[in-house]
Design an enzyme around this catalytic site. Structure first.
Site, PDB file in Angstrom:
ATOM      1  CB  THR A  86       6.200  29.325 -14.401  1.00 55.34           C
ATOM      2  OG1 THR A  86       6.241  27.896 -14.320  1.00 55.34           O
ATOM      3  CG2 THR A  86       5.179  29.727 -15.445  1.00 55.34           C
ATOM      4  CD  GLU A 150       2.960  17.265 -19.947  1.00 55.02           C
ATOM      5  OE1 GLU A 150       2.225  17.581 -20.892  1.00 55.02           O
ATOM      6  OE2 GLU A 150       3.058  16.097 -19.525  1.00 55.02           O
ATOM      7  CD  GLU A 154      13.706  18.214 -16.615  1.00 53.04           C
ATOM      8  OE1 GLU A 154      14.900  17.977 -16.368  1.00 53.04           O
ATOM      9  OE2 GLU A 154      13.170  19.315 -16.426  1.00 53.04           O
ATOM     10  CG  PHE A 251       7.415   9.710  -6.185  1.00 64.36           C
ATOM     11  CD1 PHE A 251       8.271  10.747  -6.525  1.00 64.36           C
ATOM     12  CD2 PHE A 251       6.580   9.193  -7.162  1.00 64.36           C
ATOM     13  CE1 PHE A 251       8.282  11.264  -7.807  1.00 64.36           C
ATOM     14  CE2 PHE A 251       6.587   9.701  -8.446  1.00 64.36           C
ATOM     15  CZ  PHE A 251       7.438  10.741  -8.767  1.00 64.36           C
ATOM     16  CG  LEU A 252       7.207   5.066  -0.736  1.00 63.35           C
ATOM     17  CD1 LEU A 252       6.500   3.838  -0.189  1.00 63.35           C
ATOM     18  CD2 LEU A 252       7.256   6.162   0.331  1.00 63.35           C
ATOM     19  CB  ALA A 254      15.955   6.870   1.329  1.00 65.85           C
ATOM     20  CB  CYS A 262       8.616  19.970 -11.297  1.00 65.09           C
ATOM     21  SG  CYS A 262       8.454  20.262 -13.069  1.00 65.09           S
TER      22      CYS A 262
HETATM   23  N1  LIG Z   1      10.580  20.365 -17.023  1.00 63.81           N
HETATM   24  C1  LIG Z   1       9.642  19.593 -16.508  1.00 63.81           C
HETATM   25  O1  LIG Z   1       9.886  18.427 -16.122  1.00 63.81           O
HETATM   26  C2  LIG Z   1       8.226  20.092 -16.360  1.00 63.81           C
HETATM   27  C3  LIG Z   1       7.194  19.163 -16.110  1.00 63.81           C
HETATM   28  C4  LIG Z   1       5.899  19.630 -15.984  1.00 63.81           C
HETATM   29  C5  LIG Z   1       5.638  20.997 -16.070  1.00 63.81           C
HETATM   30  N2  LIG Z   1       6.658  21.878 -16.283  1.00 63.81           N
HETATM   31  C6  LIG Z   1       6.337  23.299 -16.410  1.00 63.81           C
HETATM   32  O2  LIG Z   1       6.319  23.635 -17.803  1.00 63.81           O
HETATM   33  C7  LIG Z   1       6.807  24.970 -17.997  1.00 63.81           C
HETATM   34  C8  LIG Z   1       7.988  24.958 -18.952  1.00 63.81           C
HETATM   35  O3  LIG Z   1       9.023  24.209 -18.327  1.00 63.81           O
HETATM   36  P1  LIG Z   1      10.347  23.793 -19.133  1.00 63.81           P
HETATM   37  O4  LIG Z   1      11.132  22.928 -18.217  1.00 63.81           O
HETATM   38  O5  LIG Z   1       9.977  23.295 -20.474  1.00 63.81           O
HETATM   39  O6  LIG Z   1      11.030  25.250 -19.282  1.00 63.81           O
HETATM   40  P2  LIG Z   1      12.356  25.641 -20.082  1.00 63.81           P
HETATM   41  O7  LIG Z   1      12.969  26.741 -19.313  1.00 63.81           O
HETATM   42  O8  LIG Z   1      13.153  24.405 -20.389  1.00 63.81           O
HETATM   43  O9  LIG Z   1      11.807  26.199 -21.465  1.00 63.81           O
HETATM   44  C9  LIG Z   1      11.080  27.375 -21.604  1.00 63.81           C
HETATM   45  C10 LIG Z   1      11.334  27.899 -23.000  1.00 63.81           C
HETATM   46  O10 LIG Z   1      10.407  28.964 -23.257  1.00 63.81           O
HETATM   47  C11 LIG Z   1      11.063  29.930 -24.076  1.00 63.81           C
HETATM   48  N3  LIG Z   1      10.290  31.167 -24.035  1.00 63.81           N
HETATM   49  C12 LIG Z   1      10.222  32.113 -23.066  1.00 63.81           C
HETATM   50  N4  LIG Z   1       9.374  33.095 -23.424  1.00 63.81           N
HETATM   51  C13 LIG Z   1       8.878  32.769 -24.646  1.00 63.81           C
HETATM   52  C14 LIG Z   1       7.950  33.370 -25.529  1.00 63.81           C
HETATM   53  N5  LIG Z   1       7.354  34.533 -25.244  1.00 63.81           N
HETATM   54  N6  LIG Z   1       7.677  32.752 -26.700  1.00 63.81           N
HETATM   55  C15 LIG Z   1       8.275  31.590 -27.018  1.00 63.81           C
HETATM   56  N7  LIG Z   1       9.165  30.967 -26.217  1.00 63.81           N
HETATM   57  C16 LIG Z   1       9.465  31.542 -25.046  1.00 63.81           C
HETATM   58  C17 LIG Z   1      12.454  29.999 -23.489  1.00 63.81           C
HETATM   59  O11 LIG Z   1      13.378  30.563 -24.394  1.00 63.81           O
HETATM   60  C18 LIG Z   1      12.728  28.502 -23.206  1.00 63.81           C
HETATM   61  O12 LIG Z   1      13.358  27.871 -24.303  1.00 63.81           O
HETATM   62  C19 LIG Z   1       7.114  25.496 -16.599  1.00 63.81           C
HETATM   63  O13 LIG Z   1       6.004  26.188 -16.112  1.00 63.81           O
HETATM   64  C20 LIG Z   1       7.352  24.239 -15.793  1.00 63.81           C
HETATM   65  O14 LIG Z   1       7.089  24.434 -14.411  1.00 63.81           O
HETATM   66  C21 LIG Z   1       7.937  21.459 -16.442  1.00 63.81           C
END
Ligand SMILES: NC(=O)c1ccc[n+]([C@@H]2O[C@H](COP(=O)([O-])OP(=O)(O)OC[C@H]3O[C@@H](n4cnc5c(N)ncnc54)[C@H](O)[C@@H]3O)[C@@H](O)[C@H]2O)c1
Length: 453
Positions: A86, A150, A154, A251-252, A254, A262
């Site tokens: 997203t 979630e 990372e 988260f403190l 600097a 995110c």
């Molecule tokens: N990365 C983080 O640390 C984290 C933590 C919490 C929440 N989030 C949220 O989780 C979501 C995913 O984040 P991410 O970092 O894993 O994203 P990312 O970009 O690493 O992975 C997204 C994956 O979805 C695939 N995709 C897109 N459309 C699709 C479809 N129709 N069917 C199947 N696969 C499809 C893409 O090819 C890609 O591999 C986001 O909304 C993000 O904000 C991320």
């Protein structure tokens, strides 16, 4: 339970592997065929500690499969998690097109009574909108849409998933609540609390939590600036603040401004949602602006410390340690500004692949020491453990100048000074060696010391 996860990114892969570890049968689907082909060979396209091993063991146990054909897997699943990206759009809102496209594509294939669960971070009200979209596409109302934000980070994704502080589920009907409670039973039995609330609240919890954590970072960065102005030490101040249980020490630290996939995106979406709904979030608006300004100000600090056309070594380009993620990393703002100022940039990161793809004009090295060879200024940008253990004497000998800028405050200032380095932490007094090292960088060191930090 048979579960499908759509999206094989950080969240989709971690969710898939961990749900399989909990005993579920998981099929993870992605629209990127090359990614799926690699995963089918147990080759994991991202660096996340322990993830490759967990995926491989769950594949061997036949609880985890990868496919690009969601249509085939979805009809047999009781639960379909949506973990697609997203990203931010230009207005700062999130782009829901991947979520909408995925929901539209799977809607006709969902089994009667199945639950579509939004794991992607989405603005409040999205689950209810997706429910209408799915119902319209199916021409009936026999499936549920739930939210399950979630909170993993990372770099510690598996630990965060399997040992979460809490699991939040957003449910607007009892069928989805029962199903989600069943999925997570192995974790709740182990003592992890589960918060069940309406979908709109679950969606707000995710954004409000990230906004508050980002505020802590922005706040301590401002305090660090004040420490520099007053001759204080932000490490001592943060320690004193953090021991108050009402505040906590997380988260403190600097640093060079938050990045990653995110905090920047989620704070922008939170602020923009507030604006659009006539409920502005001024604290977050100021935070976003200050965070970006900080990255530019630190680039200027490096430029001031380096001689004209000098050489800068950057240690760490990932947005934080233990990940190869570079989305909105400080390095992506700072390095181009250094190059624009005519400086030569040499870099090292233990996981450089992500950065190498997006940063041009940088000379990469296989070790921190090699990156620092003949550098006028060395800048530590990411808190990788291996930088904590740097041999500072060898580093000082390898460099042409003597300025070490530690933008994560992980090097012992005394040791750096004893090694002959001119140490700049963040929010701490500048520490000079007794004898400033001679060379092209030395003049710049003195200039930098004279200029306000
Ligand atoms: N990365 C983080 O640390 C984290 C933590 C919490 C929440 N989030 C949220 O989780 C979501 C995913 O984040 P991410 O970092 O894993 O994203 P990312 O970009 O690493 O992975 C997204 C994956 O979805 C695939 N995709 C897109 N459309 C699709 C479809 N129709 N069917 C199947 N696969 C499809 C893409 O090819 C890609 O591999 C986001 O909304 C993000 O904000 C991320």
């Amino acid at each position: 339970m048979k579960i499908v996860v759509l999206g094989a990114g950080y969240v989709g892969l971690t969710t898939s592997a961990c749900l399989a570890q909990l005993g579920h049968h998981v099929t993870c689907c992605d629209i990127d065929p090359a990614r799926v082909a690699a995963l089918q060979r147990a080759e994991v396209p991202i660096y996340e500690p322990g993830l490759a091993e967990l995926i491989s063991s769950q594949m061997q146990a036949k609880r985890l499969h990868f496919t690009s054909d969601a249509d085939e897997a979805v009809p047999a699943a009781a639960a379909v998690f949506l973990a697609v990206g997203t990203p931010s759009n230009e207005a700062g809102d999130i782009d829901l097109s991947y979520v909408e496209a995925a929901a539209t594509a799977v809607a006709p294939h969902l089994a009667q009574g199945a639950v579509l669960i939004l794991k992607s971070t989405v603005v409040a009200g999205t689950a209810r909108r997706i429910k209408t979209l799915v119902d319209t596409r199916r021409r009936r109302t026999d499936v549920s849409v739930a939210s399950n934000p979630e909170f993993l980070r990372e770099g510690s994704a598996i630990e965060d998933f399997l040992h979460a502080d809490r699991i939040v589920i957003g449910v607007d009907d009892s069928a989805s609540e029962t199903l989600l409670r069943t999925i997570y039973r192995p974790l709740t039995r182990a003592g992890i609390p589960l918060v069940a609330t309406a979908t709109v609240n679950a969606e707000l919890i995710k954004y409000a939590a990230n906004a508050l954590l980002a505020l802590k970072i922005g706040f301590i960065n401002d305090v660090a600036d004040l420490c520099e102005a007053l001759g204080g030490d932000v490490l001592a101040v943060a320690d004193g603040i953090g021991r108050d249980r009402r505040i906590g020490s997380a988260f403190l630290a600097a640093g060079p401004g938050f990045g990653g996939s995110c905090f920047p995106k989620d704070t922008r979406a939170f602020a923009s949602t507030g604006r659009r709904h006539g409920s502005p979030q001024p604290l977050i608006e100021v935070l976003i602006e200050g965070n970006e300004a900080r990255k530019r100000a630190l680039a200027q600090r490096i430029i001031n410390a380096a001689p004209r056309n000098g050489r800068v070594a950057i240690l760490g380009t990932s947005f934080k340690a233990n990940t190869d993620g570079v989305r909105e990393a400080a390095s992506l703002t700072i390095i181009p500004l250094l190059l624009e100022a005519g400086l030569e940039v040499h870099a090292h990161d233990p996981q450089p692949d992500g950065a190498r793809r997006v940063l041009s004009g940088v000379r990469w090295h296989g070790s921190a020491l090699n990156a620092c060879r003949d550098a006028d200024v060395a800048v530590l940008l990411t808190e990788w453990d291996e930088y904590r253990a740097l041999d500072l004497k060898r580093l000082a000998q390898a460099m042409r100048g003597a300025v070490l800028m530690d933008f994560r405050n992980i090097i012992a200032a005394d040791q750096a000074v004893r090694a002959g380095l001119h140490y700049h932490g963040l929010g701490r007094a500048v520490r000079r060696p007794l004898e400033v090292k001679r060379g092209q960088g030395a003049a710049a060191d003195l200039r930098a010391a004279a200029s306000p930090a």
